[in-house]
Design an enzyme around this catalytic site. Structure first.
Site, PDB file in Angstrom:
ATOM      1  N   HIS A 181       0.901  -1.167   0.000  1.00 38.34           N
ATOM      2  CA  HIS A 181       0.000   0.000   0.000  1.00 38.34           C
ATOM      3  C   HIS A 181       0.928   1.202   0.000  1.00 38.34           C
ATOM      4  O   HIS A 181       1.538   1.520   1.016  1.00 38.34           O
ATOM      5  CB  HIS A 181      -0.877  -0.041   1.257  1.00 38.34           C
ATOM      6  N   HIS A 234      -3.381  -0.017  -5.911  1.00 38.26           N
ATOM      7  CA  HIS A 234      -4.148   1.224  -6.135  1.00 38.26           C
ATOM      8  C   HIS A 234      -3.292   2.475  -6.319  1.00 38.26           C
ATOM      9  O   HIS A 234      -3.426   3.443  -5.577  1.00 38.26           O
ATOM     10  CB  HIS A 234      -5.221   1.455  -5.058  1.00 38.26           C
ATOM     11  N   ASP A 307     -10.476  -3.043  -5.291  1.00 37.66           N
ATOM     12  CA  ASP A 307     -10.106  -2.390  -4.039  1.00 37.66           C
ATOM     13  C   ASP A 307     -11.326  -2.255  -3.116  1.00 37.66           C
ATOM     14  O   ASP A 307     -11.498  -1.260  -2.418  1.00 37.66           O
ATOM     15  CB  ASP A 307      -9.485  -1.021  -4.307  1.00 37.66           C
TER      16      ASP A 307
END
Lengths: 425, 316
Positions: A181, A234, A307
């Site tokens: 992340h 993401h 996501d």
């Protein structure tokens, strides 16, 4: 059992570049024939798919499900029902549950629950570090033996450079990627929106966009150092994508995905304090959104993931900075991606490639293609049928869609898992 | 006074941002009228008779709460003060519960202060009352900007063309944000002065000039508006120490001399004497208008209550 003959579909197989009208025969849950030349066997139910698109079932690289620990938000069963309504037949589940999936028994538990749904393949990630706390490595070998697909701490960044170095080095021995992340935790702490004019006007604590690119830069250096495979989840900023593009050109094992909000919405979606649009990473200015679209088109981005982060009303009906970040994304994954096809940014095959063959390649799994003999995981959709996203009326438990009210073109009509219809009448 | 257009078309006062200059001007005219009546000792106790005004404060406040209480009482409203201890609030969850309670009480006017940006806006979606934002997080404090503008207008005769320097912790200041929106809308020139760590990102895009040097920032200023520096900002590492802050950004006679000789000094209170402002300046009747700000506060809040009550009558 599980035999069906699709007639006159637009067959789409990104793995081979196939995009042509034809028939598709399923026998015993596997794809037996595709194309136009094969003979029609007797006594098999047919489905007239004229004018409809038939493609491999989608592979969602990244979704949080509430189980174990947050069943009030989503269960594996409710996530599966939302997934198949979105055309997803393979779902990778994040391990930052409660408890975190840092123990082989927990990985087996999730696998078992996934299999029990009977409608999707659920592939759990193993925790990259114990309890996803970013300190000590989890037992990668044992987790893999239990069925983990790769390693990540979910929506928590591995902040320590030393820990990330060890994770990349150690995972390399097993040939698996570490999913990061990408958000520098000390810069992002307490932030609720992308730092900039809008956050300043709203009086919200900001997260500078540089928090993403600097962790990407660090981890690219660590990938170079260790030879390990880092995958950035993401990705939402042009700066980070530029770094990834360069790292790929250098030949490093660096890959990334993005999620529909980052190419369909920009930060103005949080105006009027819309907590459903509060995401992690936060929505960005439109210039970044356009960079994400460009990186989808040029191949820098390897996959589109939902996501999915289920949240309930108590998580979201709060003042903005206190509301939990995260958006529901399973049911809208295909529709929002197709908006980029209708917008002329991606070809249909490109879009489907990002949802099928390319994530399959990242995971190293046999799925996401229309090959003869492959399991008949299929999605049938109408490229042009319009519908409107309505929070409150979405399949599954989680209703926190950042796309609430969005009109979309492209609707899933049916989903098949190993030849069995799991969605659509 | 009567107006040919709705002054607060939303039926709430949640922010200055979005108000048009005629709306702001009308509110200030009405407030000026109330200031006059207040000085004459005249009251208008029939205006809000039978109306319930609730002061709902999730953050401690003496000045603002008292000011709204007085404004409500002078217009004849039944005023209730509800202090909600922040420690008992479980992450704002009670906000929705509170809204339900208030609706059951048939509250007409709701004055809200909350530590979270956007909390009054969230409440306004859930309650039937007209909501007045009395300060939300680091977002806005609209009545403070109104009272500041009225004070300036009375002293300087206008807002347009004035140079107003807002100094100190702009990053965490809702007062600064509301003042920026109001003053730029009324064509004043706004400058922000502070260390870069206390100036919000992209501040210049709000239509202001940013200075990190007090001498340059104060040069030619008609109004010097000091902001409160909260002690926890020092512990948060945004400023190394209070003595360093005062040395470079605290207002004393030497620094005030850089502004225009007739510049007025303002502060929203409560002051940290010796940190952002020297006592000699704060107490100087020639320069400081801090007392008048408090007086105008009551008048401005009367004007806001009056305008919102007109909407209540219209909708009744």
């Amino acid at each position: 059992m599980h035999d069906i003959l699709f007639l006159g579909a637009r067959l789409l197989d990104p793995a081979t570049g196939l995009d042509s009208p034809g028939d598709l025969l399923i026998r015993d849950g596997r794809i037996a024939e595709t194309g136009t030349g094969f003979g029609r066997p007797e006594g098999i139910p047919t489905l007239d798919a004229t004018g409809l698109c038939l493609a491999p079932g989608l592979i969602d690289l990244r979704a949080a499900i509430g189980e174990p620990g947050f069943e009030h938000r989503e269960t594996i069963a409710s996530a599966a029902s939302a997934a198949v309504a979105g055309g997803i037949t393979t779902l990778c589940a994040l391990p930052d549950t409660h408890p975190a999936l840092d123990d082989p028994a927990l990985v087996e538990f999730v696998l078992r629950r996934g299999a029990a749904t009977g409608c999707i393949t659920l592939l759990p990630y193993g925790a990259a570090t114990k309890q996803c706390e970013g300190r000590e490595l989890a037992e990668y070998g044992l987790l893999l033996e239990a069925g983990a697909i790769a390693f990540t701490d979910g929506r928590r960044a591995i902040g320590s450079a030393r820990t990330m170095r060890l994770a990349l080095s150690y995972a390399r021995a097993f040939g698996r990627m570490v999913v990061q992340h990408p958000e520098e935790p000390s810069l992002a702490a307490g932030g609720a929106a992308t730092e900039g004019e809008l956050a300043t006007r709203l009086g919200l604590p900001g997260i500078p966009a540089a928090a993403e690119s600097m962790l990407v830069a660090r981890d690219i250096a660590l990938a170079r150092l260790t030879g390990g495979h880092v995958h950035f989840a993401h990705v939402s900023t042009g700066a980070a994508l530029a770094l990834i593009r360069t790292a790929k050109a250098e030949g490093l094992a660096v890959t990334c995905d993005t999620a529909p909000p980052y190419f369909d919405l920009n930060e103005t979606a949080i105006g009027d304090w819309r907590t459903y649009a509060k995401l992690s990473p936060p929505l960005r200015p439109d210039a970044d959104r356009l960079q994400v679209v460009a990186a989808l088109a040029d191949g820098t981005i390897d996959a589109i993931a939902s996501d999915h982060q289920p949240r309930d009303a108590d998580d979201k009906r709060l003042p903005f900075a206190q509301a939990e970040p995260g958006g529901a994304g399973l049911a809208t994954l295909l529709g929002v991606t197709l908006a980029r096809v209708h917008g002329g940014d991606l070809t249909l095959l490109q879009a489907l490639d990002l949802l099928t063959a390319r994530p399959a390649a990242l995971l190293g799994i046999e799925a996401g293609r229309l090959a003869k003999g492959a399991a008949a995981d299929l999605v049938l959709f109408d490229l042009d049928r319009g519908w409107q996203v309505k929070a409150g009326a979405l399949p599954g438990k989680a209703q926190n869609s950042p796309f609430d009210g969005r009109a979309l073109e492209g609707r899933v009509l049916g989903t098949w898992k190993a030849g069995r219809r799991v969605f659509g009448a | 006074m009567s107006f040919s257009f709705p002054i607060l078309p939303d039926g709430h006062l949640l922010a200055i941002e979005g108000l048009e200059p005629p709306h702001i001007g009308a509110l200030l005219d009405l407030a000026e009228n109330y200031a006059l009546l207040n000085r004459q000792g005249k009251t208008q106790r029939d205006l809000l008779r039978g109306r319930t005004l609730i002061n709902l404060f999730f953050e401690d406040s003496t000045r603002t709460r008292t000011s709204f209480e007085l404004a409500g009482k002078r217009l004849g409203a039944d005023v209730i003060n509800m202090a909600v201890s922040t420690s008992s609030v479980n992450k704002g969850e009670t906000l929705i519960d509170t809204a339900t309670t208030l609706n059951a009480m048939h509250c007409d006017l709701l004055v809200v202060r909350h530590g979270q940006s956007g909390a009054p806006a969230l409440l306004s979606q859930k309650v039937s009352a007209a909501v007045i934002n009395a300060g939300d997080g680091t977002h806005e404090h609209p009545t403070q900007a109104l009272l500041d503008a009225l004070t300036i207008r009375r002293r300087k005769g206008r807002l347009e063309g004035l140079t107003v320097a807002i100094c100190g912790d702009v990053l965490h200041s809702r007062v600064a944000r509301s003042n920026i929106h109001l003053l730029t809308a009324m064509n004043a020139r706004v400058r922000l002065i502070g260390p870069p760590t206390l100036i919000p990102a992209e501040a210049a895009r709000l239509g202001v000039e940013v200075f990190h040097d007090m001498k340059k920032g104060l040069d030619g200023a008609d109004v010097v508006m000091m902001l409160r520096l909260q002690k926890e900002r020092m512990t948060g590492g945004l400023v190394p120490s209070s003595r360093e802050f005062f040395r470079f950004f605290g207002l004393d006679a030497e620094k005030l001399a850089w502004a225009r000789p007739d510049a007025i000094v303002m502060h929203p209170g409560p002051m940290n004497r010796g940190i952002e402002i020297d006592s000699a300046i704060a107490d100087d009747p020639e320069r400081s208008v801090i007392g008048e700000q408090v007086e105008m506060g009551v008048a401005c809040r009367m004007a806001v209550l009056d305008v919102l009550a007109r909407d209540l009558r219209r909708n009744a």
